[in-house]
Design an enzyme around this catalytic site. Structure first.
Site, short mmCIF file in Angstrom:
data_model
loop_
_atom_site.label_atom_id
_atom_site.label_comp_id
_atom_site.label_asym_id
_atom_site.label_seq_id
_atom_site.Cartn_x
_atom_site.Cartn_y
_atom_site.Cartn_z
CG HIS A 488 -1.83 1.22 1.63
ND1 HIS A 488 -3.06 1.40 1.41
CD2 HIS A 488 -1.25 2.37 1.98
CE1 HIS A 488 -3.36 2.46 1.56
NE2 HIS A 488 -2.43 3.18 2.11
CD GLU A 489 1.76 3.53 3.68
OE1 GLU A 489 2.04 4.60 3.03
OE2 GLU A 489 0.99 3.14 4.42
CG HIS A 492 0.21 5.87 -0.83
ND1 HIS A 492 -1.05 6.44 -1.13
CD2 HIS A 492 -0.23 5.54 0.46
CE1 HIS A 492 -2.08 6.31 -0.36
NE2 HIS A 492 -1.36 5.72 0.79
CD GLU A 555 -4.56 6.52 2.01
OE1 GLU A 555 -4.21 5.42 1.99
OE2 GLU A 555 -3.64 7.68 2.29
CG ASP A 559 -6.70 0.09 0.44
OD1 ASP A 559 -5.44 0.31 1.35
OD2 ASP A 559 -7.73 0.70 1.01
ZN LIG Z 1 -2.33 5.10 2.73
#
Ligand SMILES: [Zn+2]
Length: 658
Positions: A488-489, A492, A555, A559
């Site tokens: 997830h990070e 980003h 986000e 995800d």
């Molecule tokens: Zn996030």
């Protein structure tokens, strides 16, 4: 502690192909109502947060009673001052009187710059705007002055300006709350009513001039370099040079004005509002800013409106919880040094390094095989990926808080000193080289983040604990937990916002125009999909609240990408051990356990009020949609659970960015 994989959470009466969240979490949701001191209760996050805070409290409590080191004396006293509610009652409003006296003496709008700088030099919050030093969006090696909109007390500008029955009621309740607070402070009901009306008028005008959260997610919308002289012309009613020269920051010629429209409007407001209104507004921000640290009557009234009415919380948290959190916020890297010694063994860091490397490889493989991206852009994306720096556990060097004065008998004084310390720490960065080793979260924090200007991913020790990070469990569940968080990070860096920055953290296009167009078509698909999801159902006369697909786009993209690349990393890891995915444990295949492990991170209950507030202010989707939105965009899920194409969690057409 909550388990990484919890069979008892599963609702076997639900069909995983219709509503996977209900299947993975249904029983947990049914059996775990929200505790009265919370507005949201999540199986993994909330329980781990409570645990970490309890461990933190043990240290704070011991340090308050019998400090052994200088650091322990400092944070122990900070905590003790917060716990001493008798002293808080005894002091009454005394700690904020000096600020109120300064405000009383304001003789004209021309004196506002001098007054605001005086208040800020004492650590007193005053509203108006947010001024700080940050990295230049287009040259991340430079640290420059920047100024943004601010000044509101309600959670978002929508609360002031949206024309609906719900918000009209909230506005009336807010005015009542401001009145009550002023009355408690000793003003007559008449005076208090006038003051509340002035506060509402000014904040509403500020809200109208504010840029929406969704628009602010676009970096270009918040980047406007002005010479100080030109900024003065944009917002002439406030002597900016006077203000800048009296707040203790070095000289500068240009600054980023994040939200020019706001400052234009603020300037008009300064010249049109009567002096008495500004005094009311400033008095309010001083009172409101310290409401939690004042005697119980103020604390309770503040809780009643902001927590009970707006967010549906029934009871305040126990004082020890509030004071532990507050000490962590003020002196986090002091308390954290002792915390990580107890809670983060060096072996954990080695394991994380390996996991991050596995995720990096699978994101690299994913980029190589993307059907919609040209070779040139793939190369640029791979370069950016290779430049992501990983920060794991806690900072290499700790911040020095020795200059923060802490007294056991002066809660608000301590808060003021901490605010001034933070501000000066930030101002000292102006024109200096960027410190790449700096952290934005304290070690016990249960969270992680990506910073586009640093191009780094950060995992505090607080989240590197079970149930997220658990080596006693099979890899499928571990990759569904911490693996997805890492993925997830990383993603980003490539979401709608992060993808506009290059590997050095500069706002610069590295995709070809055709690829950017294809990228945007794909992110539009995700935004449209999530806008269709309900954050809170209709209730009485109040209509259903939908998610804002554009606010949550980054986000949701992260995800979706995280779920995909952690799955690929799991397959790689199993392959390297000579295994394939298929072995059953507890009656579930590894693929199924991976998806269940992922979903069970997000089992949660949330009050209706808080769900509605989050839908407006939180860029994250609620647990249900973090799960269902992600799995319905990833065909491996439908295959793992034997769904038929066309079922809700295995749709014929789905969205995919990465
Ligand atoms: Zn996030």
């Amino acid at each position: 502690m909550s388990k990484s994989f919890d069979l008892s959470a599963i609702d076997k009466t639900a069909d995983p192909c219709t509503d996977f969240y209900q299947y993975a979490c249904g029983n947990w949701v049914k059996n775990n109502p929200i505790p009265s001191d919370q507005v949201r209760w999540a199986r993994s996050f909330s329980l781990l947060r409570e645990r970490n805070r309890y461990l933190l409290w043990e240290e704070l409590d011991a340090a308050a009673k019998a400090p052994k080191t200088k650091l322990q004396k400092q944070y122990g006293s900070y905590y003790a001052a917060c716990m001493d509610t008798d002293q808080v009652e005894k002091l009454g409003l005394k700690p904020i009187q000096p600020a109120w006296k300064l405000i009383d003496r304001l003789a004209g709008a021309k004196q506002l710059p001098a007054l605001l700088s005086k208040l800020e030099n004492q650590g007193t919050p005053d509203g108006f705007f947010e001024f700080s030093v940050g990295q230049d969006e287009k040259d991340s090696s430079q640290q420059i002055a920047e100024i943004f909109q601010g000044g509101l007390s309600l959670p978002d500008r929508d609360y002031y300006i949206v024309d609906s029955a719900r918000f009209k009621t909230i506005r009336a309740q807010y005015i009542e709350h401001v009145k009550k607070m002023f009355t408690l402070a000793g003003d007559t009901p008449d005076q208090a009513a006038k003051e509340a009306a002035a506060v509402m008028e000014i904040e509403t005008a500020m809200a109208k001039a504010s840029t929406s959260r969704t628009d602010l997610r676009q970096p270009e919308n918040r980047y406007h370099i002005y010479a100080v002289a030109d900024f003065q012309k944009l917002a002439p009613s406030f002597a900016w040079s006077t203000y800048f020269s009296s707040i203790g920051i070095g000289p500068f010629d240009t600054l980023n004005v994040g939200t020019p429209d706001y400052f234009k409007a603020l300037s008009g407001l300064i010249s049109s509002q009567p002096l008495q209104s500004w005094k009311s507004y400033l008095r309010w921000h001083v009172l409101h800013g310290q409401a939690n640290n004042l005697p119980k009557a103020f604390f309770d009234e503040n809780f009643d409106f902001f927590s009970r009415t707006l967010a549906g919380q029934q009871q305040p948290q126990a004082r020890w919880k509030q004071c532990s959190t507050m000490t962590d916020e003020a002196l986090g890297e002091a308390v954290g040094q002792d915390w990580v010694k107890q809670n983060f063994p060096p072996a954990a860091k080695d394991s994380m390094d390996k996991l991050v490397a596995a995720l990096e490889k699978s994101l690299g493989d994913d980029i190589k095989t993307l059907p919609w991206m040209s070779d040139d852009t793939k190369k640029a994306a791979a370069e950016k990926l290779a430049m992501i720096r990983n920060k794991i556990g806690y900072p290499e060097k700790w911040r020095d808080y020795s200059s923060v004065k802490v007294k056991r008998t002066d809660l608000i004084g301590n808060v003021h000193h901490s605010a001034v310390y933070e501000r000066n720490y930030n101002f000292a960065k102006l024109g200096k080289p960027v410190d790449e080793k700096e952290w934005d979260m304290t070690p016990p924090t249960v969270n992680a983040y990506y910073n586009p200007s640093f191009n780094d991913i950060n995992f505090p020790a607080g989240i590197l604990q079970p149930p997220f990070f658990d080596f006693k469990i099979d890899p499928a569940v571990n990759f569904g937990g911490i693996g997805v968080v890492i993925g997830h990070e990383m993603t980003h860096g490539f979401d709608d916002e992060g993808s506009q920055y290059d590997g050095k953290g500069n706002l610069r296009e590295w995709q070809t125009p055709a690829d950017r167009k294809a990228f945007t078509a794909r992110t539009d698909c995700v935004a449209g999909e999530y806008s269709g999801f309900e954050a809170a159902p209709a209730k009485g006369d109040t209509p259903a609240q939908h998610l804002n697909g554009k606010l949550t786009l980054g986000e949701n993209t992260a995800d979706n990408g995280g779920l995909r690349i952690a799955y690929m990393a799991l397959l790689d890891t199993l392959a390297s051990q000579g295994k394939t995915i298929g072995e059953k444990i507890d009656g579930y295949t590894e693929a199924q356990r991976y998806f269940l492990g992922f979903a069970q991170v997000w089992c949660q209950n949330q009050t209706d009020q808080s769900s509605r507030q989050s839908a407006l202010v939180d860029p994250h989707s609620p647990g249900k949609w973090r799960v269902n939105g992600s799995v319905q965009n990833f065909d491996e899920f439908g295959k793992a659970f034997g769904c038929s194409k066309g079922q809700p969690m295995y749709p014929v057409i789905s969205c995919r960015v990465w």
